[in-house]
Design an enzyme around this catalytic site. Structure first.
Site, short mmCIF file in Angstrom:
data_model
loop_
_atom_site.label_atom_id
_atom_site.label_comp_id
_atom_site.label_asym_id
_atom_site.label_seq_id
_atom_site.Cartn_x
_atom_site.Cartn_y
_atom_site.Cartn_z
N ILE A 263 7.48 -16.62 48.46
CA ILE A 263 5.92 -16.76 48.99
C ILE A 263 5.06 -17.67 47.82
CG2 ILE A 263 3.96 -15.10 48.94
CD1 ILE A 263 6.05 -12.97 49.56
N ASP B 281 6.80 -19.70 36.32
CA ASP B 281 7.78 -18.98 36.72
C ASP B 281 9.16 -19.37 35.82
OD1 ASP B 281 10.24 -18.00 37.83
OD2 ASP B 281 9.44 -18.09 40.01
N CYS C 88 -1.25 -9.87 45.86
CA CYS C 88 -0.21 -9.62 47.32
C CYS C 88 1.15 -9.38 46.80
CB CYS C 88 -0.61 -10.75 48.29
SG CYS C 88 -1.89 -10.90 49.15
N ALA C 89 1.47 -8.85 45.67
CA ALA C 89 2.89 -8.70 45.25
C ALA C 89 2.91 -7.13 45.22
CB ALA C 89 3.15 -9.40 43.91
N ARG C 90 2.69 -6.48 43.95
CA ARG C 90 2.80 -5.07 43.93
C ARG C 90 1.94 -4.36 42.83
NH1 ARG C 90 5.39 -5.33 47.82
NH2 ARG C 90 7.68 -4.44 48.06
N ASP D 105 -3.95 -6.44 47.63
CA ASP D 105 -2.95 -5.93 49.02
C ASP D 105 -2.09 -5.03 48.35
OD1 ASP D 105 -2.30 -5.84 51.76
OD2 ASP D 105 -0.51 -6.81 51.12
N GLU E 222 -1.14 3.79 46.90
CA GLU E 222 -1.04 3.07 48.18
C GLU E 222 -0.89 4.26 49.14
OE1 GLU E 222 1.25 -0.27 48.77
OE2 GLU E 222 0.67 -1.24 46.98
N HIS F 239 -1.66 -2.98 51.85
CA HIS F 239 -0.35 -3.61 51.88
C HIS F 239 0.06 -4.36 53.32
CE1 HIS F 239 3.85 -3.10 49.51
NE2 HIS F 239 3.85 -4.02 50.47
N ALA G 8 2.68 -8.40 55.13
CA ALA G 8 3.77 -8.89 56.07
C ALA G 8 3.40 -8.33 57.44
CB ALA G 8 5.10 -8.26 55.69
#
Ligand code: NAD
Length: 312
Positions: free
Chosen positions: A152, A172, A233-235, A259, A264, A286, A289
């Site tokens: 992503i 990263d 938009c990950a967790r 997101d 949640e 969330h 996707a």
């Protein structure tokens, strides 16, 4: 051909269900079927998305369980260690939903920068919005900081360069050198702090792990630009929400697009007087996707994995 009893415990796209039902020698049990609750008794395979949590007790009860197949990327709703201990294979469908999640990332970023949701709400409330007092920020040629250069993060970086002519700085430490080969425009940094200081937009694309839990907390917000936008938009859990709220209230960052969050789906009870009382916050439940195109593709990919496993 082997016989399998497949429990689809979360909603899958109709294309994926059709493909599943066209396979021979499968018993398919779909969401809504009362037997779903008792999948532990006879399931050989479980198809899941992110709604259902599968813990050790579930794995233990499903004595014939061979595999858990996750439509999507993050497998944090599955107890991986327990699966390994009990010889249950866990598969996911990496790479397929990247475009959809990257699109939402940019949608949230642009909406915050241009105050789209806030101004829309004011228009609906009958307010006469004075344009000269409601200026947004342009993201043209701004710098995005991408944390996590996996499937992503890489798509986000490419879209940023293509759509915004923007700069990309990425962090990263675990991505192999090959992951950077086609990322010539990207400034690679080994220091998260350097990224946070330079980025106008900080975007999270790492999995939730022990290492990424609380990756962005008070100290990290203190390093960010005062006009920075944070996108998660990950967790949930990767961002310390208390620290985010403080940073927003004290004007240390401009806004946040979430997101993924601690609770949640996000509710007014949880966030009404905290994060959602800030006009620079957008929350979505969330949906990264959740495009028709991706649900069809990812669902079929999960079914394809099942078929491959059954062929042995
Ligand atoms: P991926 O595995 O391709 O990429 C993850 C990257 O994060 C890898 O390159 C890895 O090296 C890096 N990473 C791991 N730990 C790190 C750390 N401590 N610091 C910096 N980098 C680190 O996964 P992906 O497909 O790009 O997805 C990323 C995450 O996005 C998933 O794990 C999932 O939690 C989340 N996701 C959310 C949605 C949604 O609907 N919002 C949809 C799909 C995925």
């Amino acid at each position: 051909p082997k016989v399998a009893i497949v429990y689809v415990v979360d909603p899958y796209h109709e294309d994926a269900i059709a493909k599943l039902q066209s396979q021979r020698n499968l018993t398919v049990i779909l969401p809504g079927d009362p037997r779903i609750k008792s999948y532990h008794t006879d399931a050989t395979h479980i198809l899941v998305r992110s709604e259902t949590t599968i813990g050790e007790a579930d794995i233990l009860k499903a004595r014939n369980l061979k595999a858990i197949i996750k439509q999507g990327v993050g497998v944090d709703n599955i107890d991986l260690q327990a699966a390994r201990r009990h010889g249950v294979i866990v598969c996911n469908t990496p790479g397929i939903n990247s475009e959809s999640v990257a699109e939402l990332t940019l949608a949230l970023a642009l909406s915050i920068a241009r105050r789209v949701c806030e101004i829309d709400r004011r228009v609906r409330n009958g307010e006469k919005v004075i344009r000269s007092k409601t200026l947004g920020h342009s993201l043209f040629r701004k710098t995005i900081g991408v944390i996590g250069m996996g499937n992503i993060g890489r798509v986000v970086a490419k879209k940023w360069v293509g759509a915004m002519e923007g700069k990309v700085i990425a962090y990263d430490p675990y991505a192999p050198d090959s992951a950077w080969d086609d990322m010539k425009d990207v400034q690679r940094t080994a220091q998260l702090g350097e990224l946070l200081q330079q980025a106008d937009l900080v975007s999270l694309h790492v999995p939730l792990t022990e290492q990424t839990q609380g990756l962005i907390r008070k100290e990290e917000f203190a390093m960010m630009k005062s006009n920075a936008i944070l996108i998660n938009c990950a967790r949930g859990g990767i961002v310390d929400e208390e620290a985010l709220l403080d940073a927003l209230r004290e004007g240390r960052i401009l806004g946040a697009g979430l997101d993924a969050m601690d609770v949640e789906p996000p509710s007014l009870e949880k966030y009404g007087n905290t994060l959602l009382d800030h006009p620079g916050v957008i929350m979505t439940p969330h949906i990264g996707a959740s495009t028709i195109e991706n649900q069809s593709r990812s669902g079929i990919a999960a079914v394809d994995i099942l078929c491959k496993l059954l062929r042995g």
